[in-house]
Scaffold this active site. Structure first.
Site, short mmCIF file in Angstrom:
data_model
loop_
_atom_site.label_atom_id
_atom_site.label_comp_id
_atom_site.label_asym_id
_atom_site.label_seq_id
_atom_site.Cartn_x
_atom_site.Cartn_y
_atom_site.Cartn_z
N GLU A 41 0.83 -1.20 0.00
CA GLU A 41 0.00 0.00 0.00
C GLU A 41 0.87 1.26 0.00
OE1 GLU A 41 -3.53 1.87 2.90
OE2 GLU A 41 -2.19 0.31 3.65
N LYS A 113 -9.41 2.11 -2.10
CA LYS A 113 -9.64 1.55 -0.77
C LYS A 113 -11.05 1.92 -0.29
CE LYS A 113 -7.17 1.25 3.69
NZ LYS A 113 -5.92 1.65 4.38
N TYR A 119 -8.70 5.53 13.49
CA TYR A 119 -8.47 5.22 14.90
C TYR A 119 -6.98 5.07 15.15
CZ TYR A 119 -8.25 0.52 12.86
OH TYR A 119 -7.94 -0.55 12.07
N CYS A 149 -5.38 -3.02 2.63
CA CYS A 149 -5.20 -3.00 4.08
C CYS A 149 -6.49 -3.15 4.88
CB CYS A 149 -4.41 -1.76 4.50
SG CYS A 149 -3.54 -1.99 6.08
N SER A 302 23.86 5.11 32.41
CA SER A 302 23.73 5.26 33.86
C SER A 302 24.23 4.05 34.63
CB SER A 302 22.26 5.49 34.21
OG SER A 302 21.50 4.32 33.93
N GLY A 303 24.54 2.98 33.90
CA GLY A 303 24.81 1.72 34.56
C GLY A 303 23.56 0.92 34.81
N GLY A 304 22.40 1.50 34.44
CA GLY A 304 21.12 0.83 34.61
C GLY A 304 20.71 0.06 33.37
#
Length: 547
Positions: A41, A113, A119, A149, A302-304
């Site tokens: 499409e 189409k 939505y 689609c 950050s080490g995270g």
């Protein structure tokens, strides 16, 4: 008749580049003896072009591209491709979302189409006029029913927003279609793989008709397309299936009215962790390469676990030479903040730099002392640290042109556990649709299955999550355990359940009310956040519109 479904990765607005991609696919199909090549499409302009469709100059350029593509179609391989066509009927919107079938340098048919989604991330009725009549297309005498689609998703989806009073597949079958074709730009989400196959199977069996499905792949801004194109016989069996998250094609010969596999591709089932990882990698790669903002990206380490996973994704998407990490310890940072970051960078082969923020933090506190005098240390002082890090990262981004990747996850974004103009800075939010529990799951999968070695340091995975903005701080000081938090968030955000419904699922009422209040109160933060890659049926961003 040999039929090929092919998924391409177009760039929105790159009409010349997309046309070259289409013609290259056509030439290969001709060489391979394909009679009908089916492309996705709006492949000429990419999905979704949004308000580009309001510009007449853009539309005129698309129409020119359409003519050039049609003229390049020989009599050996016919081409079905998605594009924009003008509405010349005088009423309604001025364009259609269409599928053009071309053969021998001429247009055989133009199909519009019918069902225009309005939505979530979709807003097609804003631009396109819907089709109101049905007709078959014929190629070499074969009656073909062409859908686009949503036409085939008419009553099935993760969240059913619309039910329609027309079923295009049924209408085309009643007219005598012998095969059903669907060209799509159907985005990836966590459960789309299984849902898509089920939806197509229902059509094949209900209408007793083979289905040829060609979907877009690649990513455009927030939206990721997985491809997952397939060919299905009338019994609902998938006989050919493309790979996901990459350009690919699949062929079948139509013999006695049923498709027979040629390429033997059946795709493969993936665990959720792999699907999410591959989707986000594709999202980062295309966001960076399609925008051409910069070849390199910047990540605050950050080490995270969030920044660690973001780094792995960036390296996978762009290569270690294009990823630069910066560790910015403060007086509240644990030892692992730096050592785990350095170990991660070494494991990935990426550059890492250390820039302590203590001098900046002390200076700002000194300036603010007359104003803050007599008050206790609190959130304001904590956030100064986050914003100091943001200043350093954005300074590097400005100086060298590197794009800063934001590392915040969906759980944090949902409840506002993030700092405006601090750790929310960045050009792209990589994990904003990945819950914290999913971050852990993907990280463990990477070490255990994908890499089969410890790439993300185990200490990063096992340490209690912390923002490290005050002594001995833990995320659980402010939030429920993530296993509980994420389940509540999914019920509220994605399943759109009420507090009462969520409590009935077994959660503490006060906890549910508190979490929901945090989600609602922090909408103002998310309005100012970087665009985030969509991985679920309801992500923060263009698909979730709340006041």
């Amino acid at each position: 008749m040999r039929i090929r479904v092919e998924q391409l990765n177009p760039i929105v607005g790159d009409l010349n580049g997309n046309r070259e991609k289409i013609i290259a696919s056509l030439r290969k199909a001709e060489k391979d003896g394909v009679r009908l090549l089916i492309l996705p499409e709006l492949v000429t302009c990419g999905y979704a072009p949004m308000d580009l469709l309001e510009r007449q100059a853009f539309l005129d350029a698309v129409y020119t591209s359409n003519r050039q593509i049609v003229e390049d179609v020989s009599g050996r391989t016919a081409l079905l491709f998605g594009t924009v066509t003008p509405n010349t009927e005088g009423n309604g919107r001025k364009i259609f979302n269409s599928a053009i079938l071309a053969d021998g340098g001429e247009i055989v048919s133009v199909t519009h189409k019918t069902l225009l989604p309005t939505y979530d991330i979709f807003d097609e009725f804003r631009y396109f006029e819907p089709n109101r009549t049905f007709a078959l297309t014929r190629l070499d005498g074969l009656p073909i029913g062409i859908t686009i689609c949503e036409d085939i998703w008419n009553h099935q989806n993760e969240i059913v927003y619309h039910t329609y009073d027309v079923n295009p597949a049924r209408e085309l079958k009643l007219l005598g279609a012998k095969i059903l074709v669907n060209i799509s730009a159907s985005p990836f989400s966590k459960s789309k793989y299984e849902l898509r196959e089920s939806m197509l199977r229902n059509h094949a069996r209900r209408e007793d008709i083979p289905v040829f499905y060609a979907n877009q792949t690649g990513a455009n801004t927030e939206v990721i397309f997985d491809g997952d194109s397939m060919i299905m016989n009338a019994a609902g069996d998938v006989i050919e299936r493309t790979a996901s998250f990459e350009e690919d094609f699949a062929d079948a010969d139509l013999i006695d009215g049923q498709p027979v596999a040629v390429t033997g591709k059946i795709g493969r089932a993936m665990p959720l962790e792999e699907k999410l990882f591959r989707a986000i990698v594709l999202g980062v790669r295309d966001y960076v390469t399609k925008t051409t903002i910069s070849e390199k990206v910047l990540i605050g380490l950050s080490g995270g676990i969030d920044s660690a996973l973001t780094a792995v994704i960036a390296v996978e998407a762009l290569g270690p030479e294009n990823v630069i990490g910066v560790t910015m310890p403060s007086e509240f940072s644990s030892e692992g903040s730096v050592t785990d970051s350095i170990k991660l960078a070494e494991n990935l082969g990426m550059e890492v730099r250390e820039m302590p923020i203590s001098p900046i933090y002390d200076t700002i506190n000194t300036v603010l002392e007359p104003v803050f005098k007599g008050t206790e240390f609190g959130v304001a002082e904590e956030n100064i640290q986050s914003r100091a890090r943001g200043i350093l990262l954005m300074a590097m981004s400005n100086k060298f042109g590197y794009m800063l990747l934001n590392t915040g996850n969906k759980s944090e974004m949902a409840v506002g556990y993030c700092t405006l103009y601090g750790d929310m800075a960045g050009g792209l939010s990589v994990l904003s649709d990945i819950y914290k529990t999913e971050v852990f799951a993907i990280s463990n999968w990477l070490n255990d299955i994908y890499f089969k070695k410890e790439v993300i340091p185990q200490s990063t995975i096992t340490k209690p999550p912390s923002a490290e903005l005050r002594p001995d701080q833990k995320d659980t000081d402010s939030l429920p355990e993530y296993e509980v938090l994420d389940r509540i968030l999914k019920s509220y955000i994605e399943d759109q359940k009420s507090a009462r419904e969520i409590v009935r699922e077994g959660f503490d009422a006060d906890t549910v009310k508190r979490v929901i209040r945090l989600v609602d109160l922090n909408e103002y933060k998310r309005r100012q956040a970087a665009p985030g890659l969509r991985a679920s049926a309801k992500a923060f961003g263009i698909g979730r519109r709340l006041p």
